[in-house]
Design a protein around this motif. Structure first.
Motif, PDB file in Angstrom:
ATOM      1  N   PRO A 314       0.821  -1.217   0.000  1.00 28.23           N
ATOM      2  CA  PRO A 314       0.000   0.000   0.000  1.00 28.23           C
ATOM      3  C   PRO A 314       0.852   1.263   0.000  1.00 28.23           C
ATOM      4  O   PRO A 314       2.006   1.256   0.441  1.00 28.23           O
ATOM      5  N   LEU A 315       0.268   2.340  -0.520  1.00 28.05           N
ATOM      6  CA  LEU A 315       0.888   3.659  -0.401  1.00 28.05           C
ATOM      7  C   LEU A 315       0.677   4.181   1.012  1.00 28.05           C
ATOM      8  O   LEU A 315      -0.374   3.973   1.621  1.00 28.05           O
ATOM      9  N   ALA A 316       1.673   4.874   1.522  1.00 26.32           N
ATOM     10  CA  ALA A 316       1.544   5.458   2.855  1.00 26.32           C
ATOM     11  C   ALA A 316       0.606   6.659   2.810  1.00 26.32           C
ATOM     12  O   ALA A 316       0.626   7.455   1.862  1.00 26.32           O
ATOM     13  N   ALA A 317      -0.214   6.790   3.832  1.00 29.43           N
ATOM     14  CA  ALA A 317      -1.120   7.933   3.923  1.00 29.43           C
ATOM     15  C   ALA A 317      -0.337   9.217   4.117  1.00 29.43           C
ATOM     16  O   ALA A 317       0.725   9.229   4.757  1.00 29.43           O
ATOM     17  N   ASN A 318      -0.830  10.292   3.558  1.00 31.47           N
ATOM     18  CA  ASN A 318      -0.222  11.599   3.774  1.00 31.47           C
ATOM     19  C   ASN A 318      -0.635  12.155   5.134  1.00 31.47           C
ATOM     20  O   ASN A 318      -1.720  11.832   5.643  1.00 31.47           O
ATOM     21  N   PRO A 319       0.217  12.979   5.743  1.00 32.19           N
ATOM     22  CA  PRO A 319      -0.059  13.466   7.102  1.00 32.19           C
ATOM     23  C   PRO A 319      -1.067  14.618   7.134  1.00 32.19           C
ATOM     24  O   PRO A 319      -0.785  15.706   7.636  1.00 32.19           O
ATOM     25  N   VAL A 320      -2.254  14.373   6.596  1.00 36.32           N
ATOM     26  CA  VAL A 320      -3.317  15.379   6.598  1.00 36.32           C
ATOM     27  C   VAL A 320      -4.108  15.231   7.893  1.00 36.32           C
ATOM     28  O   VAL A 320      -4.556  14.122   8.216  1.00 36.32           O
ATOM     29  N   PRO A 321      -4.295  16.302   8.661  1.00 34.84           N
ATOM     30  CA  PRO A 321      -5.010  16.167   9.942  1.00 34.84           C
ATOM     31  C   PRO A 321      -6.468  15.795   9.741  1.00 34.84           C
ATOM     32  O   PRO A 321      -7.102  16.184   8.750  1.00 34.84           O
ATOM     33  N   HIS A 322      -7.013  15.026  10.683  1.00 30.98           N
ATOM     34  CA  HIS A 322      -8.403  14.597  10.632  1.00 30.98           C
ATOM     35  C   HIS A 322      -9.282  15.620  11.356  1.00 30.98           C
ATOM     36  O   HIS A 322      -8.998  16.030  12.486  1.00 30.98           O
ATOM     37  N   ALA A 323     -10.353  16.020  10.696  1.00 30.04           N
ATOM     38  CA  ALA A 323     -11.273  16.976  11.311  1.00 30.04           C
ATOM     39  C   ALA A 323     -12.050  16.318  12.449  1.00 30.04           C
ATOM     40  O   ALA A 323     -12.394  15.131  12.383  1.00 30.04           O
ATOM     41  N   ASP A 324     -12.310  17.080  13.475  1.00 34.48           N
ATOM     42  CA  ASP A 324     -13.154  16.646  14.585  1.00 34.48           C
ATOM     43  C   ASP A 324     -14.599  16.962  14.198  1.00 34.48           C
ATOM     44  O   ASP A 324     -15.066  18.098  14.338  1.00 34.48           O
ATOM     45  N   LEU A 325     -15.314  15.964  13.688  1.00 33.31           N
ATOM     46  CA  LEU A 325     -16.650  16.203  13.159  1.00 33.31           C
ATOM     47  C   LEU A 325     -17.627  16.653  14.234  1.00 33.31           C
ATOM     48  O   LEU A 325     -18.572  17.402  13.960  1.00 33.31           O
ATOM     49  N   SER A 326     -17.402  16.228  15.444  1.00 29.07           N
ATOM     50  CA  SER A 326     -18.328  16.601  16.519  1.00 29.07           C
ATOM     51  C   SER A 326     -18.215  18.072  16.883  1.00 29.07           C
ATOM     52  O   SER A 326     -19.170  18.666  17.401  1.00 29.07           O
ATOM     53  N   ALA A 327     -17.073  18.663  16.615  1.00 30.20           N
ATOM     54  CA  ALA A 327     -16.866  20.069  16.979  1.00 30.20           C
ATOM     55  C   ALA A 327     -16.742  20.977  15.761  1.00 30.20           C
ATOM     56  O   ALA A 327     -16.537  22.186  15.899  1.00 30.20           O
ATOM     57  N   ALA A 328     -16.869  20.408  14.550  1.00 33.24           N
ATOM     58  CA  ALA A 328     -16.629  21.171  13.335  1.00 33.24           C
ATOM     59  C   ALA A 328     -17.714  22.216  13.096  1.00 33.24           C
ATOM     60  O   ALA A 328     -18.909  21.949  13.270  1.00 33.24           O
ATOM     61  N   GLU A 329     -17.287  23.379  12.688  1.00 29.39           N
ATOM     62  CA  GLU A 329     -18.212  24.451  12.307  1.00 29.39           C
ATOM     63  C   GLU A 329     -18.562  24.299  10.828  1.00 29.39           C
ATOM     64  O   GLU A 329     -17.695  24.016   9.999  1.00 29.39           O
ATOM     65  N   LYS A 330     -19.824  24.486  10.475  1.00 26.54           N
ATOM     66  CA  LYS A 330     -20.282  24.303   9.108  1.00 26.54           C
ATOM     67  C   LYS A 330     -20.226  25.621   8.329  1.00 26.54           C
ATOM     68  O   LYS A 330     -20.621  26.669   8.853  1.00 26.54           O
ATOM     69  N   ILE A 331     -19.738  25.530   7.103  1.00 29.44           N
ATOM     70  CA  ILE A 331     -19.634  26.687   6.225  1.00 29.44           C
ATOM     71  C   ILE A 331     -20.480  26.423   4.981  1.00 29.44           C
ATOM     72  O   ILE A 331     -20.173  25.516   4.207  1.00 29.44           O
ATOM     73  N   PRO A 332     -21.550  27.169   4.765  1.00 32.22           N
ATOM     74  CA  PRO A 332     -22.374  26.938   3.569  1.00 32.22           C
ATOM     75  C   PRO A 332     -21.675  27.473   2.319  1.00 32.22           C
ATOM     76  O   PRO A 332     -21.128  28.577   2.318  1.00 32.22           O
ATOM     77  N   LEU A 333     -21.690  26.669   1.268  1.00 34.67           N
ATOM     78  CA  LEU A 333     -21.154  27.083  -0.030  1.00 34.67           C
ATOM     79  C   LEU A 333     -22.175  26.694  -1.087  1.00 34.67           C
ATOM     80  O   LEU A 333     -22.378  25.505  -1.356  1.00 34.67           O
ATOM     81  N   VAL A 334     -22.811  27.664  -1.696  1.00 32.40           N
ATOM     82  CA  VAL A 334     -23.797  27.418  -2.736  1.00 32.40           C
ATOM     83  C   VAL A 334     -23.207  27.845  -4.071  1.00 32.40           C
ATOM     84  O   VAL A 334     -22.809  29.003  -4.246  1.00 32.40           O
ATOM     85  N   LEU A 335     -23.137  26.893  -5.003  1.00 33.69           N
ATOM     86  CA  LEU A 335     -22.642  27.180  -6.347  1.00 33.69           C
ATOM     87  C   LEU A 335     -23.846  27.440  -7.241  1.00 33.69           C
ATOM     88  O   LEU A 335     -24.739  26.600  -7.350  1.00 33.69           O
ATOM     89  N   SER A 336     -23.854  28.613  -7.873  1.00 28.30           N
ATOM     90  CA  SER A 336     -25.030  28.975  -8.653  1.00 28.30           C
ATOM     91  C   SER A 336     -24.629  29.819  -9.854  1.00 28.30           C
ATOM     92  O   SER A 336     -23.510  30.342  -9.934  1.00 28.30           O
ATOM     93  N   ALA A 337     -25.570  29.953 -10.768  1.00 31.17           N
ATOM     94  CA  ALA A 337     -25.440  30.961 -11.806  1.00 31.17           C
ATOM     95  C   ALA A 337     -25.781  32.305 -11.188  1.00 31.17           C
ATOM     96  O   ALA A 337     -26.297  32.379 -10.064  1.00 31.17           O
ATOM     97  N   THR A 338     -25.493  33.369 -11.909  1.00 31.85           N
ATOM     98  CA  THR A 338     -25.807  34.697 -11.401  1.00 31.85           C
ATOM     99  C   THR A 338     -26.561  35.479 -12.462  1.00 31.85           C
ATOM    100  O   THR A 338     -26.305  35.315 -13.662  1.00 31.85           O
ATOM    101  N   ALA A 339     -27.498  36.306 -12.008  1.00 25.01           N
ATOM    102  CA  ALA A 339     -28.236  37.171 -12.926  1.00 25.01           C
ATOM    103  C   ALA A 339     -27.477  38.447 -13.231  1.00 25.01           C
ATOM    104  O   ALA A 339     -27.886  39.239 -14.081  1.00 25.01           O
ATOM    105  N   GLU A 340     -26.371  38.642 -12.516  1.00 25.69           N
ATOM    106  CA  GLU A 340     -25.548  39.828 -12.782  1.00 25.69           C
ATOM    107  C   GLU A 340     -25.050  39.772 -14.225  1.00 25.69           C
ATOM    108  O   GLU A 340     -24.667  38.723 -14.726  1.00 25.69           O
TER     109      GLU A 340
END
Length: 463
Positions: A314-340
């Protein structure tokens, strides 16, 4: 032109002054005085034989002609490059997918100043992750990338499993006319939909190239989609191909390549078990569209090595930190078209239109302060992007400087893949969890470059 603010100009001047004084990179992403001799990457014009019509003029690349060099780095070891600009316009280098110091990220007026003709800029960093990545300008991107400035990065780990061969494929289109010369890079009606496709498709600047590999061997096939528009649906004919990594990170569980969709900015690592018979051919195909399209062929040569993909460590995992899902803050991201319908400036240039938006606002759109971040994040805290695509089109969303883990999707079963680019499906809702572990201002954008340049761009601040 870009949005110029006193804050950004002061920031750019400070960075320029620091590097002109030879300060280099410090802290967790590289130590001052530890960088090696820089690899020179000269941005320049060249010609290339891309079609049978003869050489294509005004191709852009790094180096002395031909495709940009494949850059090899080693995880945990310092790397240095010196960008010298021989183009008649400014440029930079962004190191796509690498979690490095913000000052090295290559975004004009956000992380560094322009590099003008005749000037240079020194990049120095230590890549923390192994895998397949790539590099490109973040300046006049539709033209510079569309004319050739996209190169592959291989960050190696000495502990990687042993393959019998390695083949690197840089997949990209060219917008060329029948005479083999460049035509208009985009059409507004297409930019407002899926994006404007190229007319000539290549792998490593060749149409349907063929590469030899030992019969019965295990080949590491590294694929980078560096195109400005095209989404691929990949499969292999004639061989067993196993997916071992996506976007530079090992997959949680390996699986056989049957059909995999991959968009601009994404990468795919395959373990290909070559045919046992000399002359046997493996074909990499894109079946997205009206008919399958051959991308490249692998031909078996010599007597069979009789390798078994099941024996591959196997390939070794990269040292990316794991998020604490129980304490994670949610950030809304809506991808849309624009009427501008205004001409909006994007990062380093404009196409003259606004078609797309994040959270209903095109970049920089109608916000009071066009330099305000989408969100201000606390260093070391966990977050979850609540990403929703309310359009009927695909959007490969790329986050600079950090990696996220795919948590859930409303449209399909997903594996907990670590990545920096997620191909959001039409009408999909997806959760992407990450730790804000890298300080600075980090761009978030669609990697269909016409979408990026016409509004689907923003940035996060980590402090």
């Amino acid at each position: 032109m870009p949005i110029l603010t006193r804050r950004n100009l002061l920031k750019a001047s400070a960075v320029a002054g620091a590097y002109s004084a030879g300060m280099g990179v410090a802290g967790r992403f590289g130590l001052a005085g530890s960088t090696p001799q820089p690899q020179v990457l000269k941005a320049a014009m060249t010609e290339a034989l891309l079609t049978a019509a003869g050489p294509t003029r005004d191709v852009m690349t790094w180096g002395d002609g031909g495709p940009p060099p494949v850059l090899r780095m080693t995880r945990g070891r310092p790397f240095a490059a010196r960008l010298t600009n021989a183009l008649d316009e400014p440029t930079t280098i962004h190191w796509h997918g690498l979690r490095i110091d913000n000052r090295m990220d290559g975004v004009p007026f956000m992380t560094q100043p322009y590099v003008y003709k005749g000037d240079s800029f020194d990049y120095a960093f230590t890549p923390p992750d192994a895998g397949t990545f790539w590099y490109h300008p973040h300046c006049n991107t539709l033209t510079q990338m569309g004319r050739g400035m996209t190169g592959v990065i291989l960050v190696e780990d000495p502990a990687d499993p042993t393959f019998d061969a390695e083949i690197v494929l840089n997949l990209r289109d060219w917008r060329l006319g029948a005479d083999g010369q460049f035509i208009a890079p985009f059409r507004p009606r297409d930019a407002a939909k899926t994006g404007t496709y190229g007319t000539v498709r290549t792998a490593n600047w060749q149409q349907e190239p063929q590469y030899d590999a030992p019969a019965g061997s295990l080949v590491r096939l590294r694929i980078a989609v560096t195109d400005v528009t095209r989404v691929y649906s990949l499969r292999m004919e004639g061989v067993e191909a196993t997916v071992i990594a996506i976007d530079g990170n090992p997959v949680p569980q390996r699986f056989r390549l049957d059909l995999l969709q991959i968009g601009p900015g994404q990468r795919l690592d395959l373990a290909v078990r070559m045919p046992d018979s000399e002359g046997g051919v493996a074909i990499l195909e894109d079946i997205r569209g009206t008919a399958p399209k051959t991308i490249a062929c692998l031909r078996a040569v010599g007597q069979s090595l009789k390798r078994n993909v099941g024996d591959l460590a196997p390939l070794a995992a990269n040292p990316v930190p794991h998020a604490d899902l129980s304490a994670a803050e949610k950030i809304p991201l809506v991808l849309s078209a624009t009427a501008e319908n205004a001409s909006v400036d994007s990062i380093c240039g404009t196409l003259g239109y606004s078609f797309w938006a994040i959270n209903r606002l095109p970049w920089p759109g109608d916000i009071a302060d066009p330099t305000a971040p989408l969100a201000e994040l606390k260093l070391g805290k966990s977050y979850i992007f609540q990403l929703e695509n309310v359009t009927p089109h695909l959007h490969p969303i790329h986050l600079h400087g950090m990696s996220f883990t795919v948590i859930s999707s409303s449209t399909r079963k997903v594996m907990p893949l670590v990545s920096d680019t997620y191909l959001v499906q039409p009408d999909e809702k997806v959760q992407l969890a990450f730790v804000a572990d890298n300080p600075g201002d980090w761009v978030l954008h669609c990697h269909i470059i016409e979408h990026q340049k016409t509004g689907m761009t923003s940035y996060l601040r980590v402090a």
